[in-house]
Design a protein around this motif. Sequence first.
Motif, PDB file in Angstrom:
ATOM      1  N   THR A  12       0.815  -1.220   0.000  1.00 10.24           N
ATOM      2  CA  THR A  12       0.000   0.000   0.000  1.00 10.24           C
ATOM      3  C   THR A  12       0.848   1.268   0.000  1.00 10.24           C
ATOM      4  O   THR A  12       0.537   2.210  -0.698  1.00 10.24           O
ATOM      5  CB  THR A  12      -0.962   0.031   1.205  1.00 10.24           C
ATOM      6  OG1 THR A  12      -0.379  -0.750   2.222  1.00 10.24           O
ATOM      7  CG2 THR A  12      -2.323  -0.491   0.845  1.00 10.24           C
ATOM      8  N   ARG A  13       1.940   1.257   0.785  1.00 10.15           N
ATOM      9  CA  ARG A  13       2.796   2.441   0.865  1.00 10.15           C
ATOM     10  C   ARG A  13       3.398   2.754  -0.517  1.00 10.15           C
ATOM     11  O   ARG A  13       3.361   3.881  -0.984  1.00 10.15           O
ATOM     12  CB  ARG A  13       3.912   2.187   1.885  1.00 10.15           C
ATOM     13  CG  ARG A  13       4.722   3.398   2.240  1.00 10.15           C
ATOM     14  CD  ARG A  13       5.725   3.042   3.341  1.00 10.15           C
ATOM     15  NE  ARG A  13       6.318   1.726   3.079  1.00 10.15           N
ATOM     16  CZ  ARG A  13       7.338   1.538   2.259  1.00 10.15           C
ATOM     17  NH1 ARG A  13       7.880   2.540   1.647  1.00 10.15           N
ATOM     18  NH2 ARG A  13       7.796   0.323   2.062  1.00 10.15           N
ATOM     19  N   VAL A  14       3.908   1.712  -1.156  1.00 12.16           N
ATOM     20  CA  VAL A  14       4.519   1.888  -2.475  1.00 12.16           C
ATOM     21  C   VAL A  14       3.463   2.325  -3.495  1.00 12.16           C
ATOM     22  O   VAL A  14       3.684   3.243  -4.279  1.00 12.16           O
ATOM     23  CB  VAL A  14       5.174   0.571  -2.928  1.00 12.16           C
ATOM     24  CG1 VAL A  14       5.819   0.748  -4.294  1.00 12.16           C
ATOM     25  CG2 VAL A  14       6.198   0.108  -1.898  1.00 12.16           C
ATOM     26  N   ARG A  15       2.300   1.676  -3.434  1.00  9.07           N
ATOM     27  CA  ARG A  15       1.195   2.047  -4.332  1.00  9.07           C
ATOM     28  C   ARG A  15       0.803   3.500  -4.139  1.00  9.07           C
ATOM     29  O   ARG A  15       0.451   4.189  -5.083  1.00  9.07           O
ATOM     30  CB  ARG A  15      -0.030   1.170  -4.043  1.00  9.07           C
ATOM     31  CG  ARG A  15      -0.013  -0.119  -4.774  1.00  9.07           C
ATOM     32  CD  ARG A  15      -1.257  -0.245  -5.667  1.00  9.07           C
ATOM     33  NE  ARG A  15      -1.074  -1.320  -6.626  1.00  9.07           N
ATOM     34  CZ  ARG A  15      -0.671  -1.137  -7.876  1.00  9.07           C
ATOM     35  NH1 ARG A  15      -0.423   0.068  -8.330  1.00  9.07           N
ATOM     36  NH2 ARG A  15      -0.521  -2.154  -8.668  1.00  9.07           N
ATOM     37  N   GLY A  16       0.853   3.959  -2.900  1.00  7.08           N
ATOM     38  CA  GLY A  16       0.485   5.338  -2.587  1.00  7.08           C
ATOM     39  C   GLY A  16       1.490   6.355  -3.092  1.00  7.08           C
ATOM     40  O   GLY A  16       1.254   7.552  -3.000  1.00  7.08           O
ATOM     41  N   GLY A  17       2.620   5.889  -3.592  1.00  4.28           N
ATOM     42  CA  GLY A  17       3.561   6.814  -4.208  1.00  4.28           C
ATOM     43  C   GLY A  17       4.923   6.895  -3.540  1.00  4.28           C
ATOM     44  O   GLY A  17       5.804   7.606  -4.022  1.00  4.28           O
ATOM     45  N   HIS A  18       5.109   6.182  -2.406  1.00  8.05           N
ATOM     46  CA  HIS A  18       6.412   6.256  -1.728  1.00  8.05           C
ATOM     47  C   HIS A  18       7.496   5.615  -2.594  1.00  8.05           C
ATOM     48  O   HIS A  18       7.298   4.549  -3.149  1.00  8.05           O
ATOM     49  CB  HIS A  18       6.354   5.579  -0.362  1.00  8.05           C
ATOM     50  CG  HIS A  18       7.460   6.027   0.540  1.00  8.05           C
ATOM     51  ND1 HIS A  18       8.754   5.608   0.359  1.00  8.05           N
ATOM     52  CD2 HIS A  18       7.474   6.887   1.589  1.00  8.05           C
ATOM     53  CE1 HIS A  18       9.516   6.193   1.275  1.00  8.05           C
ATOM     54  NE2 HIS A  18       8.761   6.971   2.033  1.00  8.05           N
ATOM     55  N   PRO A  19       8.658   6.287  -2.727  1.00  3.91           N
ATOM     56  CA  PRO A  19       9.698   5.782  -3.644  1.00  3.91           C
ATOM     57  C   PRO A  19      10.592   4.669  -3.087  1.00  3.91           C
ATOM     58  O   PRO A  19      11.426   4.165  -3.825  1.00  3.91           O
ATOM     59  CB  PRO A  19      10.539   7.036  -3.931  1.00  3.91           C
ATOM     60  CG  PRO A  19      10.382   7.883  -2.720  1.00  3.91           C
ATOM     61  CD  PRO A  19       8.998   7.613  -2.192  1.00  3.91           C
ATOM     62  N   ILE A 372       5.711  15.157  -1.134  1.00  4.52           N
ATOM     63  CA  ILE A 372       4.631  14.595  -0.291  1.00  4.52           C
ATOM     64  C   ILE A 372       4.676  13.071  -0.258  1.00  4.52           C
ATOM     65  O   ILE A 372       4.180  12.454   0.671  1.00  4.52           O
ATOM     66  CB  ILE A 372       3.216  15.050  -0.740  1.00  4.52           C
ATOM     67  CG1 ILE A 372       2.919  14.613  -2.179  1.00  4.52           C
ATOM     68  CG2 ILE A 372       3.040  16.548  -0.551  1.00  4.52           C
ATOM     69  CD1 ILE A 372       1.437  14.648  -2.510  1.00  4.52           C
ATOM     70  N   TYR A 373       5.290  12.463  -1.246  1.00  2.42           N
ATOM     71  CA  TYR A 373       5.396  11.001  -1.266  1.00  2.42           C
ATOM     72  C   TYR A 373       6.598  10.501  -0.479  1.00  2.42           C
ATOM     73  O   TYR A 373       6.811   9.306  -0.367  1.00  2.42           O
ATOM     74  CB  TYR A 373       5.483  10.498  -2.719  1.00  2.42           C
ATOM     75  CG  TYR A 373       4.291  10.915  -3.531  1.00  2.42           C
ATOM     76  CD1 TYR A 373       3.023  10.387  -3.247  1.00  2.42           C
ATOM     77  CD2 TYR A 373       4.400  11.864  -4.545  1.00  2.42           C
ATOM     78  CE1 TYR A 373       1.916  10.789  -3.964  1.00  2.42           C
ATOM     79  CE2 TYR A 373       3.287  12.271  -5.270  1.00  2.42           C
ATOM     80  CZ  TYR A 373       2.053  11.729  -4.969  1.00  2.42           C
ATOM     81  OH  TYR A 373       0.957  12.139  -5.674  1.00  2.42           O
ATOM     82  N   HIS A 374       7.410  11.440   0.009  1.00  2.00           N
ATOM     83  CA  HIS A 374       8.636  11.060   0.727  1.00  2.00           C
ATOM     84  C   HIS A 374       8.812  11.951   1.954  1.00  2.00           C
ATOM     85  O   HIS A 374       9.682  12.819   2.008  1.00  2.00           O
ATOM     86  CB  HIS A 374       9.844  11.209  -0.227  1.00  2.00           C
ATOM     87  CG  HIS A 374      11.130  10.757   0.388  1.00  2.00           C
ATOM     88  ND1 HIS A 374      12.093  11.635   0.830  1.00  2.00           N
ATOM     89  CD2 HIS A 374      11.596   9.520   0.653  1.00  2.00           C
ATOM     90  CE1 HIS A 374      13.103  10.944   1.338  1.00  2.00           C
ATOM     91  NE2 HIS A 374      12.819   9.668   1.230  1.00  2.00           N
TER      92      HIS A 374
END
Length: 388
Positions: A12-19, A372-374
Amino acid sequence: MATITLRKTRETRVRGGHPWIYASEIEKVEGAFENGDIVDVADFRGKFIGRGFYNPQSQISLRILTRRDEPCDRDFFARRIRDAWEYRKLLCDLNSCRLIYSESDFLPGLVVDKFGDILVLQSLSLGIERIKDMLCDLLMEIVEPAGIWERSDVPVRRLEGLEQATGLLRGEVPDVVEMRENGIRFLVDVKHGQKTGFFLDQRENRALVERYARGRNVLNLFCYTGGFSVYALGGGALHVDSVDSSAKAMAMVDRNIALNGFSAEQHTSFCADAIEHLAAVEDGRYDLIIVDPPAFAKHRGALKNALRAYQRLNARAIEKIAPGGLVFTFSCSQVVEKEAFALAVFSAAAGTGRRVRILDRLCQPADHAVNIYHPEGEYLKGLLLYVE
Ligand code: SAH
């Protein structure tokens, strides 16, 4: 190109945009690769979700470069660097700024600071290290600096399996570079100074000190090369005392004060432990105090002690400042969240029994803006307090 498939439950975290993708989130690796290669990333169904640097030696095994199905070639990195440069043109003073801020500029592990016509580069991931040469060529083409100096002498490199590295990468780089910040001149020791040589992240907070300094007696604790001190004098401070434990930094403070035309009578340098120095200050001597210590917590394990240290230090500053005084207090510890820092400072204030108001909450400027993703990119926080 190798393909990394992620585990089903943890995306979920990765899907949400976290690199970042941790080693524990990887199901399998297919195809040949070398550490630091760019690989494809797929979800548990095998659907493409991005492309990034893979380094199984690091706990942060994958750093996503793009979520699009596009080649990560020379043109790709040229676009990334050009985007970063255009963004600074829009929002920053180009004479001195952080030109590339890692995940915020979608170049995970690359930091580039610009001081006048010199660039200082930090390579913090194996993926960046493998393409460092190409990145230097692109920086020369796009930004046209006189030279690039490497300051990859940072402990986090070890987590990527990399040694410390410093030295000339391109062009010519003098030992001391002159830069301008908000019209003020500074000398930067890019080769042997701390980090990349100068703390660009305090630019706007320094301008705020300038705005409030008129007629005040100023104490600048942990002053490094005197950034806040020169601004305070520029803003009309009566006198500034600067304190740092580094003799090399203090020598540079004196040069920066003189470079901007201020006299030795307006300023005093103290090469000393800032905490001991503050303890010996008589009450009411200063009516503006800057507290900008090094990161007290370098990792989560040190958090509790760090918060206690921030509390003690700020208690001293708040207790000693003259009535109507201003305290600019900061934390650059990434693991100390702004709420936790504020709480430490507020309990310090409450402990002194004085009446304290928050005039401002301070943070990082646009060239260090947080993606915002990091959220891990956020580290600098500060408070401007009015003490009755
Ligand atoms: N305010 C500075 C940046 C501060 S960086 C600026 O605007 O550029 C933190 C500084 O704290 C470093 O210069 C380091 O040499 C100094 N330092 C670390 N421990 C110290 C101590 N115990 N006493 C005084 N200075 C210290």
